[in-house]
Design an enzyme around this catalytic site. Structure first.
Site, short mmCIF file in Angstrom:
data_model
loop_
_atom_site.label_atom_id
_atom_site.label_comp_id
_atom_site.label_asym_id
_atom_site.label_seq_id
_atom_site.Cartn_x
_atom_site.Cartn_y
_atom_site.Cartn_z
N HIS A 106 -32.51 48.76 -66.89
CA HIS A 106 -31.28 49.56 -67.03
C HIS A 106 -30.04 48.73 -66.71
CE1 HIS A 106 -33.63 53.16 -67.62
NE2 HIS A 106 -34.37 52.82 -66.59
N TRP B 118 -49.21 46.12 -19.34
CA TRP B 118 -48.47 47.28 -19.86
C TRP B 118 -49.55 48.11 -20.54
CZ3 TRP B 118 -47.07 50.36 -23.85
CH2 TRP B 118 -45.89 51.10 -23.70
N ASN C 105 -53.78 39.89 -23.47
CA ASN C 105 -52.55 40.53 -23.92
C ASN C 105 -52.76 40.86 -25.39
OD1 ASN C 105 -50.01 41.38 -24.44
ND2 ASN C 105 -49.03 39.38 -24.26
N GLY C 106 -52.60 42.15 -25.76
CA GLY C 106 -52.76 42.51 -27.18
C GLY C 106 -53.72 43.67 -27.32
#
Ligand code: AGP
Length: 607
Positions: free
Chosen positions: A503, A74, A98-99
């Site tokens: 608060h 991809w 991959n990466g």
């Protein structure tokens, strides 16, 4: 997401590799390739497009060889063309990856200066060239060269390599992207998940973060991030659950938390050109120069992503953001600006409240942007502009990887807005993009605290009430951490702006109420730590989440979780991980149904 396959087989492996790659098609890709060791030499066939293009090429020019690698890519760095497809190779080695390799440019420049000539525009090729340089120039063995390459590259990755002259060797490494080893009968396999390996074996061992492995047909050895031999559990996966495989994790939520380095990297690649370290020209549809404010709306975790984005739009783009939860926005009679803009964030793209608020804004003439994970969802279909994330299917009801991917899309949009409004300099844009590109690795580093977090969470799981506090961009992380905890462990938890404690909420503090303090070393650190000391003074039990420096300076606390140093405004992308893991392990300690918690649905399609 890219897909990796490797086989040390008894017969030619090209065809079974392509069959395994077909099972990884669900991950999305735009090119593919196979490399084998044929008579001692590296041979390759690669093709842009879908696997059938590669198949046709292999039919015309068959590949022999019993050791091989395959990859579906991809595209992140470099267009989806044959030359950029994996496997990459020199005459010595072929690799698949991959990466993202963050420091590829400096490595590439050094190697090119020494005469190595690159064939592609990718970051991945630097892996093959680096290994080859160690073999050619220093006579390193394949294993030493592979290990030295691992010590030089930086990023989140899964890598596999085969070597000329080595018919019985695959080297593999995991740092942020999953990788599994499959044991056959006199054959061995590697793959991105058990589903890819299912045609060959159901005996699967997942590498841990930081592991590398030496694989031969006789078996494999695993070495941990320190280089010491390590034993990893072998599981027997069945094809059915391999289909929606948990990658060896107990729950989908755990798998999805661990997928974040990989999917954040792939979402980044959609918005950022890592080669140029600049935003891609993704059409945003908005004319940010004409907007005097931006409306942002979502529900639950997606809303917290929007809250964080509010800080980014206001800081980087000087653009005021009006944010509200969708179930409120849809009923408010707000004075919508003429030709205004609104961004809706939704993992599923089907959340009824968010869709209703979108329609309300659209009816009032707003241009609609949608940050979604499901491209064909209702919200995506009704938006004018889609900012798609690449988180992949998110099965666990508790949203994790989608959250960090939403933050990537929103940060990219905020940087784009700043650039277009002329209020964010080129240098600042480059610095922010470079910092974004580091997040996959930083998330992988944060994941390495998993064992320590599991211990702390076991204690936390005994509490009845827990507070989370933070300031600035850590305030929405406090809210998200509280939501994660309550929705899967059923422990009552509330997130507060740290400055709000005095608060009212500080009345809740005693020794029975742990307080999770989200405090990276940013400009809010001192003030948040003084809030923490107010808690200690009242017998409270602070659990500090900070970087090494922040933990050291804080002094005594009940417990501490270390996160890596980050860009001050991008800390939520990394600090999401410890709060996700805290919730996950508190829930497993309590034995609740982590993936399908009571009363909840993954997508709330009712109002
Ligand atoms: C988050 O862990 C929850 N599951 C829930 O708050 C979720 O984020 C919310 O319902 C929004 O879902 P969406 O992103 O699909 O619109």
């Amino acid at each position: 997401m890219c897909g990796i396959v490797g086989i040390l087989g008894k017969d030619d492996v090209a065809a079974p590799i392509v069959e395994a790659l077909r099972r990884l098609e669900y991950r999305g890709y735009d090119s593919a390739g196979v490399a084998t060791i044929d008579k001692g030499e590296i041979a390759r066939r690669r093709a842009a497009g879908k696997l059938n293009v590669l198949r046709e090429k292999l039919a015309r020019e068959p590949l022999a060889g019993r050791a091989g690698l395959g990859h579906t890519r991809w595209a992140t760095h470099g267009a989806p063309i044959d030359e950029n497809a994996h496997p990459h190779a020199t005459d010595r080695v072929s690799i698949v990856h991959n990466g993202i390799i963050e420091n590829f440019r400096e490595l590439r420049d050094k190697l090119a200066a020494k005469g190595r000539n690159f064939q592609s525009a990718t970051d991945s090729e630097v892996i093959a060239q680096l290994i080859t340089a160690y073999i050619d120039e220093e006579g390193a063995s394949p294993i030493d060269a592979f290990r030295r390459m691992l010590s030089r590259i930086r990023g989140a990755f899964a890598i596999a390599a085969i070597f000329a002259g080595e018919d019985d060797l695959i080297l593999a490494a995991r740092q942020g992207s999953p990788l599994a080893i499959g044991r056959g009968d006199g054959e061995m396999f590697i793959g991105s998940d058990a589903f890819a390996l299912a045609p060959f074996t159901n005996r699967v061992t997942y590498l841990d973060e930081g592991d590398h492995a030496v694989v031969t047909r006789q078996g494999f050895e695993v070495f941990d991030s320190g280089g010491a031999p390590a034993q990893r559990r072998e599981i027997v996966s069945s094809v059915s659950d391999a289909m929606v495989d948990k990658d060896g994790h107990r729950h989908f939520m755990a798998k999805e938390i661990h997928e974040q380095p990989e999917v954040v990297g792939h979402t980044l690649a959609r918005f950022v050109d890592p080669t140029a370290a600049a935003l891609r020209d993704f059409g945003a549809g908005f004319d940010f120069r004409k907007l005097d404010r931006l409306i942002v709306s979502a529900c639950g975790t997606a809303y917290y992503a929007g809250l964080i984005a509010k800080y980014w739009f206001e800081t980087w783009a000087r653009l005021p953001v009006e944010i509200d939860i969708a179930s409120e926005l849809r009923y408010r009679d707000i004075p919508y600006p003429k030709k205004g803009g609104a961004v809706f964030v939704s993992q599923s793209g089907e959340t009824a409240d968010t869709l209703a608020a979108l329609r309300e804004a659209k009816a009032h003439g707003q241009r609609i942007g949608a940050v979604v994970n499901v491209a064909e969802s209702s919200i995506a279909r009704e938006a004018d502009d889609i900012f798609q994330i690449n988180a992949g299917p998110e099965i666990g009801v508790a949203s994790t990887k989608a959250f960090t991917c939403q933050l990537v899309a929103l940060a990219s949009l905020a940087i784009k807005a700043g650039a277009e409004r002329g209020v964010l300099s080129k240098d600042d844009q480059t610095a922010l993009v470079a910092a974004l590109l580091e997040t996959p690795r930083l998330i992988a580093e944060a994941l390495q605290q998993e064992k320590a977090i599991e211990k702390i969470a076991a204690d936390l799981s005994k509490a009845r009430d827990i507070l989370y506090i933070g300031r600035g961009v850590s305030f929405p992380i406090a809210l998200e951490g509280a939501l994660k905890l309550k929705e899967i462990s059923y422990i009552h938890a509330e997130g507060y702006a740290a400055g709000e404690l005095k608060h009212g909420p500080i009345a809740l503090i005693d020794e029975h109420v742990p307080v999770v303090v989200v405090a990276p070393s940013d400009r809010h650190y001192e003030k948040t730590i003084s809030n923490m000391h107010e808690i200690i003074a009242r017998g409270g039990r602070p659990l500090l989440i900070s970087d090494k420096r922040g933990i050291k300076e804080a002094g005594d606390v009940w417990a501490a979780i270390e996160a890596p140093e980050t860009h001050p405004l991008l800390s939520p992308l990394v600090y999401a991980v410890p709060v996700q893991l805290l919730a996950y392990f508190a829930a497993t300690a309590k034995g609740t149904d982590v993936d399908q918690p009571r009363n909840l649905a993954k997508s709330v399609t009712v109002e």
